[in-house]
Design an enzyme around this catalytic site. Sequence first.
Site: not given
Length: 755
Positions: A291-293
Amino acid sequence: MNKSSRVLLLTSILMSLIWLSGCELGINSTQSIQAVFIDSLMSQMTFEEKLGQLNLLVWDGSLQTGSVKNTGVSEKVEKGLVGGLFNIETKEERKNIQQLAVEKSRLGIPLLFGQDVIHGHKTVFPIPLGLSCSWDMELIQLTAKAAAIEASADGIDWVFSPMVDISRDPRWGRVAEGAGEDPYLGSLIAQAMVNGYQGNSLNHPESVMACVKHFALYGAAEAGRDYNSVDMSEIKMHQVYLPPYKAAVDAGVESVMTAFNDVNGIPATGNKKLFNDLLRDKWGFNGFVVTDYTAINEMGNHGLGNLSTTSTLAMDAGIDMDMVGEGFLNTLKNSVEKGTLLASQVDQACRRILEAKYSLGLFDDPFIRLKEERRHSLSEGKIMDLAYHAALQSCVLLKNDQQVLPFKTSQKIAIVGPLADSKEDILGTWVLNGDLDKTLTVLEALRNRTEVFYSKGAEITNNVSMAKLINYQFDPKNSKQLQKEAIDVASKSDVIIAVLGENAQMNGEAASLADINIQESQQNLLKELYKIGKPIVLVLINGRPLTLEWESKHCSAILECWSGGTQGGKAIADILFGDYNPSGKLTMSFPRSVGQIPLYYNYKTTGRPFIEQVKYTSRYLDVPNTPLFPFGYGLSYTTFEYGDITLNSEEIYDNDTLVAYVEIKNTGMYEGVETSQLYIRDMVATVTRPIKELKGFKKVKLRPGESKVIEFRLTVDDLKFCNADLEWVYEPGDFMLEIGTNSQNTKQKSFRLMD
């Protein structure tokens, strides 16, 4: 013998036995070793340890690239509850943390170390948007390879690059990280960067794992506002936005990062159709998805439920690693116990992470990229030379009235502007480890060549609210004094260089702008300088296309230099004095006004196409439809003349190759490089088609007076498009072929694809 040594010894014995078995059975020994090794390891893991492999955290006190930080990380590492860490400041810290993982955790599984290495590591190359303007795939691949070599020598295994999001909205700050508006060029650049980072083998100590991002459609965020929603037709999605991701997968990228936005109403991070159906089943991607942040946590803000619900959705969609949010670690055991998730899904995700670590050589040697004695193979001279040539080829000459450039050594030169002497800003956005000591500003580089008068002249911005957000400190009372000093030095000169644009915090992530003019403080300076009556050369340091209507009318020359990196200052000085003839071409259109956005060259025509003197056509009343500077545009100190196009045939069949020839002549006084571009238009089709599409380009170097005939080759694969059934097809009929110096200035020739 410590735990790390025991694990390595047992691994070595196991691998030897498996290799012998593989040879006897006649099966692929490498695959057999990996599969049996990971099976054996996973059989010893608890469910919590498997979840730990899916947990990607930031180290306490590490470089910060998001709004959330993790705590208690070292304790989690010791318990085997962390699979990877990212954005740690030093190699020594990475080494100590890896030692903690392999010697203190129960199974001694090594950590994966990631980093935002976006356009170089210690040596910084031009921002990706600038580098794309070189149209040089070999150069781009070499910069990625050099970044990998430097990063791996610092103990980094994994880089969060390339970003391949197509974007047609320069308000979005992250256009700085991408390759612009075109899917054909963007696909070639995606492949070049993946190949540069990953090399021929991931387990080579100078290779790093690439991560293509952001899947999918992040570059189409509504209103150009970061983290915003996306809504588009499926044809546009498949025709324009997906090809660069697909190109990265075809190049063998080993990891993919999710996007923050939704796709067809479902956040990308929980979108099963996107990841399981398209990425894995249709495209055959075998790596892992991160995932992104905190993207799983943020699905709650999209309205999809609590962290337990969104974590289950993400896992079910095919997401393998949770960046920072710890939703997988803290909720999935309960989801499996309740029956809303299968334990086998967690096993599959864990296996993919372990496979990546295996491929990177971390089970053979957890310290493969962390050895103190290890130095990278590039000499300082070689890597600086690469950074210099990358900066040279990224610069785009937008205007040069009356050949004000290149300068003559006898001229008195004034250099003004808040970006003339800033090392941080010439490096640009997304620079975590750049070496400022080796970075030259424009002012320093010019002073190395000649005597110049200098004044800062203005603040970056006089917008107080913006200044707070980008942590820029200034005193509004100083503006008049700064401007007066600039007028004084400019009055002593023959020519004025104004180095203006954006600082490093004004583009990149979380740096969207509603107004993409040069900031008012800098515009006011430029207008006062214009009153002096001296030629003004505008040197732009920035990360996005800007609206430059006033500047294009009042400045004698404009050189778009982007954030050019470690050698950006030297490259700019050498171009200004004619040591290098600029050859860059824009990969993103420059609008006249923000009201034209989104603006791109490969638009579709309408039922009422634009006619200049007719009101009831698709037009604006106040500005032309056309960009100020179109896609593919870029001037030279010399001039090029195109002859007429000739074809090997005006009718082709589905197994033929169409060959187009054009003669290009250097009609100016300097040797130069021209990037000739080939576009096609499908004149009649079953769905609406763009006015033209880039399908090829060639770079040619010509001496004054020299001419060359270049050729382009097309097959029916180049004529395919995505139809209403989302199938890639070609249809017989009439086509227009165009070749020229940019997307607007072309010669044309028609041909027909026969049944």
